[in-house]
Enzyme design. Structure first.
Site, PDB file in Angstrom:
ATOM      1  N   PRO A 264       1.527  -0.792  -3.289  1.00  0.00           N
ATOM      2  CA  PRO A 264       0.249  -0.728  -3.994  1.00  0.00           C
ATOM      3  C   PRO A 264      -0.808   0.128  -3.305  1.00  0.00           C
ATOM      4  O   PRO A 264      -0.914   0.138  -2.076  1.00  0.00           O
ATOM      5  CB  PRO A 264      -0.202  -2.194  -4.049  1.00  0.00           C
ATOM      6  CG  PRO A 264       0.619  -2.906  -3.036  1.00  0.00           C
ATOM      7  CD  PRO A 264       1.911  -2.154  -2.935  1.00  0.00           C
ATOM      8  N   ASN A 265      -1.551   0.814  -4.146  1.00  0.00           N
ATOM      9  CA  ASN A 265      -2.719   1.625  -3.774  1.00  0.00           C
ATOM     10  C   ASN A 265      -2.370   2.945  -3.087  1.00  0.00           C
ATOM     11  O   ASN A 265      -3.250   3.774  -2.861  1.00  0.00           O
ATOM     12  CB  ASN A 265      -3.700   0.815  -2.900  1.00  0.00           C
ATOM     13  CG  ASN A 265      -4.188  -0.431  -3.614  1.00  0.00           C
ATOM     14  OD1 ASN A 265      -4.679  -0.337  -4.746  1.00  0.00           O
ATOM     15  ND2 ASN A 265      -4.041  -1.593  -3.010  1.00  0.00           N
TER      16      ASN A 265
ATOM     17  N   ARG B  70      -8.483   7.480  -1.116  1.00  0.00           N
ATOM     18  CA  ARG B  70      -8.647   6.107  -0.620  1.00  0.00           C
ATOM     19  C   ARG B  70      -8.864   6.123   0.890  1.00  0.00           C
ATOM     20  O   ARG B  70      -8.012   6.590   1.640  1.00  0.00           O
ATOM     21  CB  ARG B  70      -7.355   5.346  -0.931  1.00  0.00           C
ATOM     22  CG  ARG B  70      -7.286   3.976  -0.343  1.00  0.00           C
ATOM     23  CD  ARG B  70      -5.865   3.428  -0.404  1.00  0.00           C
ATOM     24  NE  ARG B  70      -5.841   2.078   0.116  1.00  0.00           N
ATOM     25  CZ  ARG B  70      -4.749   1.472   0.552  1.00  0.00           C
ATOM     26  NH1 ARG B  70      -3.583   2.106   0.527  1.00  0.00           N
ATOM     27  NH2 ARG B  70      -4.811   0.260   1.011  1.00  0.00           N
TER      28      ARG B  70
ATOM     29  N   TYR C  63      -6.306   6.897   6.017  1.00  0.00           N
ATOM     30  CA  TYR C  63      -5.069   7.413   5.425  1.00  0.00           C
ATOM     31  C   TYR C  63      -5.022   8.927   5.275  1.00  0.00           C
ATOM     32  O   TYR C  63      -4.023   9.471   4.801  1.00  0.00           O
ATOM     33  CB  TYR C  63      -4.844   6.733   4.059  1.00  0.00           C
ATOM     34  CG  TYR C  63      -4.820   5.222   4.145  1.00  0.00           C
ATOM     35  CD1 TYR C  63      -3.832   4.575   4.879  1.00  0.00           C
ATOM     36  CD2 TYR C  63      -5.794   4.442   3.518  1.00  0.00           C
ATOM     37  CE1 TYR C  63      -3.801   3.181   4.977  1.00  0.00           C
ATOM     38  CE2 TYR C  63      -5.776   3.057   3.610  1.00  0.00           C
ATOM     39  CZ  TYR C  63      -4.777   2.429   4.343  1.00  0.00           C
ATOM     40  OH  TYR C  63      -4.760   1.056   4.447  1.00  0.00           O
TER      41      TYR C  63
ATOM     42  N   ASN D 198       6.989   1.956   2.667  1.00  0.00           N
ATOM     43  CA  ASN D 198       5.625   1.533   2.992  1.00  0.00           C
ATOM     44  C   ASN D 198       5.216   0.507   1.931  1.00  0.00           C
ATOM     45  O   ASN D 198       4.849   0.877   0.817  1.00  0.00           O
ATOM     46  CB  ASN D 198       4.668   2.727   2.989  1.00  0.00           C
ATOM     47  CG  ASN D 198       3.277   2.311   3.432  1.00  0.00           C
ATOM     48  OD1 ASN D 198       2.951   1.123   3.478  1.00  0.00           O
ATOM     49  ND2 ASN D 198       2.453   3.289   3.765  1.00  0.00           N
TER      50      ASN D 198
ATOM     51  N   ALA E  95      -0.141  -3.431   1.161  1.00  0.00           N
ATOM     52  CA  ALA E  95      -0.625  -4.779   1.502  1.00  0.00           C
ATOM     53  C   ALA E  95       0.425  -5.862   1.290  1.00  0.00           C
ATOM     54  O   ALA E  95       0.312  -6.952   1.869  1.00  0.00           O
ATOM     55  CB  ALA E  95      -1.879  -5.096   0.697  1.00  0.00           C
TER      56      ALA E  95
ATOM     57  N   GLU F  44      10.461   0.548   7.953  1.00  0.00           N
ATOM     58  CA  GLU F  44       9.102   0.206   7.505  1.00  0.00           C
ATOM     59  C   GLU F  44       8.131   1.259   8.068  1.00  0.00           C
ATOM     60  O   GLU F  44       8.160   1.550   9.260  1.00  0.00           O
ATOM     61  CB  GLU F  44       8.746  -1.185   8.048  1.00  0.00           C
ATOM     62  CG  GLU F  44       7.352  -1.660   7.703  1.00  0.00           C
ATOM     63  CD  GLU F  44       7.044  -3.013   8.372  1.00  0.00           C
ATOM     64  OE1 GLU F  44       7.945  -3.621   9.003  1.00  0.00           O
ATOM     65  OE2 GLU F  44       5.878  -3.443   8.268  1.00  0.00           O
TER      66      GLU F  44
ATOM     67  N   HIS G 211       4.056   2.593   8.192  1.00  0.00           N
ATOM     68  CA  HIS G 211       2.624   2.431   7.911  1.00  0.00           C
ATOM     69  C   HIS G 211       1.889   3.663   8.399  1.00  0.00           C
ATOM     70  O   HIS G 211       2.093   4.099   9.551  1.00  0.00           O
ATOM     71  CB  HIS G 211       2.061   1.176   8.578  1.00  0.00           C
ATOM     72  CG  HIS G 211       2.689  -0.067   8.049  1.00  0.00           C
ATOM     73  ND1 HIS G 211       2.415  -0.528   6.777  1.00  0.00           N
ATOM     74  CD2 HIS G 211       3.614  -0.893   8.577  1.00  0.00           C
ATOM     75  CE1 HIS G 211       3.149  -1.614   6.563  1.00  0.00           C
ATOM     76  NE2 HIS G 211       3.890  -1.840   7.628  1.00  0.00           N
TER      77      HIS G 211
ATOM     78  N   ARG H 101      -6.359  -2.699  13.379  1.00  0.00           N
ATOM     79  CA  ARG H 101      -7.225  -3.022  12.231  1.00  0.00           C
ATOM     80  C   ARG H 101      -7.413  -4.547  12.122  1.00  0.00           C
ATOM     81  O   ARG H 101      -7.231  -5.255  13.093  1.00  0.00           O
ATOM     82  CB  ARG H 101      -6.615  -2.399  10.962  1.00  0.00           C
ATOM     83  CG  ARG H 101      -6.479  -0.878  11.062  1.00  0.00           C
ATOM     84  CD  ARG H 101      -5.896  -0.267   9.814  1.00  0.00           C
ATOM     85  NE  ARG H 101      -6.769  -0.472   8.664  1.00  0.00           N
ATOM     86  CZ  ARG H 101      -6.409  -0.221   7.401  1.00  0.00           C
ATOM     87  NH1 ARG H 101      -5.189   0.258   7.153  1.00  0.00           N
ATOM     88  NH2 ARG H 101      -7.249  -0.428   6.414  1.00  0.00           N
TER      89      ARG H 101
HETATM   90  C1  DQA Z   1      -0.630   0.492   5.005  1.00  0.00           C
HETATM   91  C2  DQA Z   1      -1.339  -0.601   5.818  1.00  0.00           C
HETATM   92  C3  DQA Z   1      -1.567  -1.840   4.974  1.00  0.00           C
HETATM   93  O1  DQA Z   1      -2.234  -2.830   5.741  1.00  0.00           O
HETATM   94  C4  DQA Z   1      -2.440  -1.495   3.783  1.00  0.00           C
HETATM   95  O2  DQA Z   1      -2.622  -2.623   2.963  1.00  0.00           O
HETATM   96  C5  DQA Z   1      -1.910  -0.334   3.000  1.00  0.00           C
HETATM   97  C6  DQA Z   1      -1.374   0.810   3.716  1.00  0.00           C
HETATM   98  C7  DQA Z   1      -0.508   1.797   5.814  1.00  0.00           C
HETATM   99  O3  DQA Z   1       0.260   2.660   5.382  1.00  0.00           O
HETATM  100  O4  DQA Z   1      -1.186   1.967   6.821  1.00  0.00           O
HETATM  101  O5  DQA Z   1      -1.991  -0.310   1.779  1.00  0.00           O
HETATM  102  O6  DQA Z   1       0.683   0.051   4.692  1.00  0.00           O
END
Ligand code: DQA
Length: 148
Positions: free
Chosen positions: A10-11, A18, A23, A79, A82, A103, A105, A112
């Protein structure tokens, strides 16, 4: 020639606009291009996906599991956004298939908020790449190609 699935939660469709301090300013299409180039170096292909929906991500993992059994897919660079910090369903999905998952990120989640410090995904991932920006996906692809 094999395929590496790159799965984004998501997102992440909003990459570029964003929270650019977390990011960066590259878009999801820029990320896709980077992933394709990283796989092409090894004569492999990318199946690039993004979804804001947990069930769609679970279905993609199941599909990758089937395609892994057929020898079509080498692994997943994932990735989960959240959902990393909330999703027992994604933990179960990864545990239910044999396909290796790295995984990824973009940001350093450990630098954070504390709610980002726990991952449901890490215990079932083959490895994790954290805080290396979009480069992390390229490293995950290289790792999957060379070792999976
Ligand atoms: C994320 C880190 C997560 O905590 C966050 O909710 C994201 C992006 C990252 O790529 O740093 O959506 O996965």
């Amino acid at each position: 020639m094999s395929t590496i699935m790159v799965l984004n939660g998501p997102n992440l469709n909003l990459l570029g606009t964003r929270e650019p301090t977390q990011y960066g300013s590259e878009t999801i299409n820029d990320l896709k291009e980077r992933c394709i180039a990283a796989a092409n170096k090894f004569d492999h292909t990318i199946d690039f996906r993004q979804s804001n929906h947990e069930g769609v991500l679970i279905d993609a993992i199941h599909e990758a599991g089937e395609r892994f059994k057929q020898g079509e897919i080498l692994g997943i660079a994932f990735n989960p956004g959240a959902y990393t910090h909330t999703s027992i369903a994604l933990y179960d999905a990864i545990k239910s298939v044999d396909v290796p998952v790295i995984e990824v990120h973009i940001s350093n989640v450990h630098a954070r908020e504390t709610f980002r410090h726990h991952s449901y995904i890490s215990p079932v991932a083959k490895g994790t790449i954290i805080g290396m920006g979009l480069k992390g996906y390229e490293l995950a692809i290289q790792y999957i190609v060379e070792t999976c």
